[in-house]
Design a protein around this motif. Structure first.
Motif, PDB file in Angstrom:
ATOM      1  N   GLN A 172       0.810  -1.220   0.000  1.00  0.00           N
ATOM      2  CA  GLN A 172       0.000   0.000   0.000  1.00  0.00           C
ATOM      3  C   GLN A 172       0.845   1.273   0.000  1.00  0.00           C
ATOM      4  OE1 GLN A 172      -3.602  -0.354  -0.200  1.00  0.00           O
ATOM      5  NE2 GLN A 172      -2.660  -2.327  -0.726  1.00  0.00           N
ATOM      6  N   ASP A 173       2.055   1.193   0.487  1.00  0.00           N
ATOM      7  CA  ASP A 173       2.950   2.353   0.513  1.00  0.00           C
ATOM      8  C   ASP A 173       3.968   2.198  -0.605  1.00  0.00           C
ATOM      9  OD1 ASP A 173       4.335   4.608   1.148  1.00  0.00           O
ATOM     10  OD2 ASP A 173       5.267   3.812   2.977  1.00  0.00           O
ATOM     11  N   VAL A 174       3.658   2.750  -1.761  1.00  0.00           N
ATOM     12  CA  VAL A 174       4.515   2.590  -2.942  1.00  0.00           C
ATOM     13  C   VAL A 174       5.072   3.949  -3.337  1.00  0.00           C
ATOM     14  CG1 VAL A 174       3.193   0.610  -3.740  1.00  0.00           C
ATOM     15  CG2 VAL A 174       2.583   2.889  -4.546  1.00  0.00           C
ATOM     16  N   SER A 175       6.103   3.918  -4.182  1.00  0.00           N
ATOM     17  CA  SER A 175       6.714   5.136  -4.699  1.00  0.00           C
ATOM     18  C   SER A 175       6.444   5.245  -6.192  1.00  0.00           C
ATOM     19  CB  SER A 175       8.230   5.130  -4.430  1.00  0.00           C
ATOM     20  OG  SER A 175       8.832   3.970  -4.996  1.00  0.00           O
ATOM     21  N   ALA A 176       6.396   6.477  -6.694  1.00  0.00           N
ATOM     22  CA  ALA A 176       6.139   6.723  -8.110  1.00  0.00           C
ATOM     23  C   ALA A 176       7.223   6.058  -8.964  1.00  0.00           C
ATOM     24  CB  ALA A 176       6.079   8.221  -8.365  1.00  0.00           C
ATOM     25  N   PRO A 177       6.868   5.589 -10.159  1.00  0.00           N
ATOM     26  CA  PRO A 177       5.586   5.758 -10.854  1.00  0.00           C
ATOM     27  C   PRO A 177       4.542   4.692 -10.487  1.00  0.00           C
ATOM     28  CG  PRO A 177       7.102   4.649 -12.298  1.00  0.00           C
ATOM     29  CD  PRO A 177       7.868   4.939 -11.031  1.00  0.00           C
ATOM     30  N   LEU A 178       4.858   3.784  -9.583  1.00  0.00           N
ATOM     31  CA  LEU A 178       3.917   2.742  -9.205  1.00  0.00           C
ATOM     32  C   LEU A 178       2.747   3.340  -8.427  1.00  0.00           C
ATOM     33  CD1 LEU A 178       6.433  -0.014  -8.033  1.00  0.00           C
ATOM     34  CD2 LEU A 178       5.140   0.022 -10.177  1.00  0.00           C
TER      35      LEU A 178
END
Length: 298
Positions: free
Chosen positions: A193-199
């Motif tokens: 749930q805690d993702v970094s861009a571009p995801l």
């Protein structure tokens, strides 16, 4: 008048009614309870995003196997990602947009039943979602070293597309991965749930057999059908009873039984034969005149 109720036929009818009506009511109540359970899970799922945001993660081993109660719960485990086995799951939608999942294999220290004493099992981890067609060049690199992964727990999927190119996967399940990786795989997966861009984060899906889907409204329809069956059994019992009461009353009054058919028709009165004419009174048929012979020529 009601002595017919002691006949074997009516004993069989009454026993059937006493068994059929409670059975229909029980089945209708059971189907109704299943529909109410789905309504409750649907209400829980509506606030799932807020619940996930404030819920503390639980060790993965404490939530297995995945069921309706543990599906969507936040699970946490430690391991290292396998750089040689990363897959793309195409044709996945997010907010009505078409894209694909990025799936990594997290090697954990837990040994599987077929992998005792080895490097453990692997947990499928959906790192996020990307729009468009599945393209490995757009996927961010995997984290290196030992990491702690926290994500919403999901049950293995079923079905899915087949005949995909290498590096792509139709379903996220141990059955689909067993022939692709050289180690055991958990019969579950998590979505970070805690993702970094571009995801973009993939929200947890509803557990199978929960929520207000078509199956839920089928349960509601079955509920109505079972209650209708119970009412129909009682209606037919009352109809048979009323018919036999009327037949018993007619028999006590000495009336012929009413078969329910049309009344018999009285025979027609015989018609008087017309007097036959005598042959003497009958006019004689005209006789054809005999041809006259021609007179001889003089």
């Amino acid at each position: 008048m009601y002595r017919f109720l002691l006949t074997p036929r009516w004993w069989a009818i009454n026993v059937f009614v006493l068994l059929a009506v409670p059975f229909c009511l029980f089945m209708g109540s059971w189907q109704l309870s299943r529909f109410e359970d789905r309504v409750d899970t649907h209400k829980q799922q509506r606030g799932q995003a807020e619940r996930i945001a404030r819920e503390e993660a639980v060790p993965l081993a404490d939530l297995l196997p995945v069921d309706k109660q543990t599906s969507g719960r936040m699970a946490s485990t430690t391991g290292t990602f396998d750089p040689e086995h990363q897959y793309l799951v195409p044709d996945r939608t997010l907010d009505d947009r078409r894209g694909f999942y990025v799936l990594g294999m997290l090697r954990t220290a837990d040994a599987g039943p077929g992998d005792p004493g080895s490097g453990g099992r692997a947990l499928p981890v959906v790192r996020g979602w990307l729009p468009g067609d599945a393209d490995p060049a757009r996927v961010p690199p995997l984290p290196t070293g030992e990491v702690v992964v926290t994500g919403a727990l999901q049950a293995s999927e079923s079905g899915g597309a087949t005949g995909l190119p290498a590096g792509q996967l139709g379903t996220i399940s141990a059955a689909a991965l067993v022939n692709l990786v050289p180690y055991d795989v958990y019969d579950a997966w998590v979505t970070v749930q805690d993702v970094s861009a571009p995801l973009e984060a993939v929200p947890p899906a509803a557990a199978k057999g929960s929520g207000l889907d078509l199956k839920a409204f089928q349960n509601l329809g079955y509920t109505a059908e079972w209650f209708v069956f119970a009412g129909f059994v009682l209606f037919m019992w009352f109809r048979f009873l009323r018919r036999d009461v009327e037949l018993a009353r007619d028999a006590d009054l000495g009336l012929p039984p009413d078969t329910g058919g049309p009344a018999p028709r009285a025979p027609d009165a015989p018609k008087a034969d017309a007097p036959a004419e005598s042959k003497a009174d009958a006019p004689a048929a005209p006789k054809a005149a005999a041809p006259k012979a021609d007179a001889p020529q003089v």
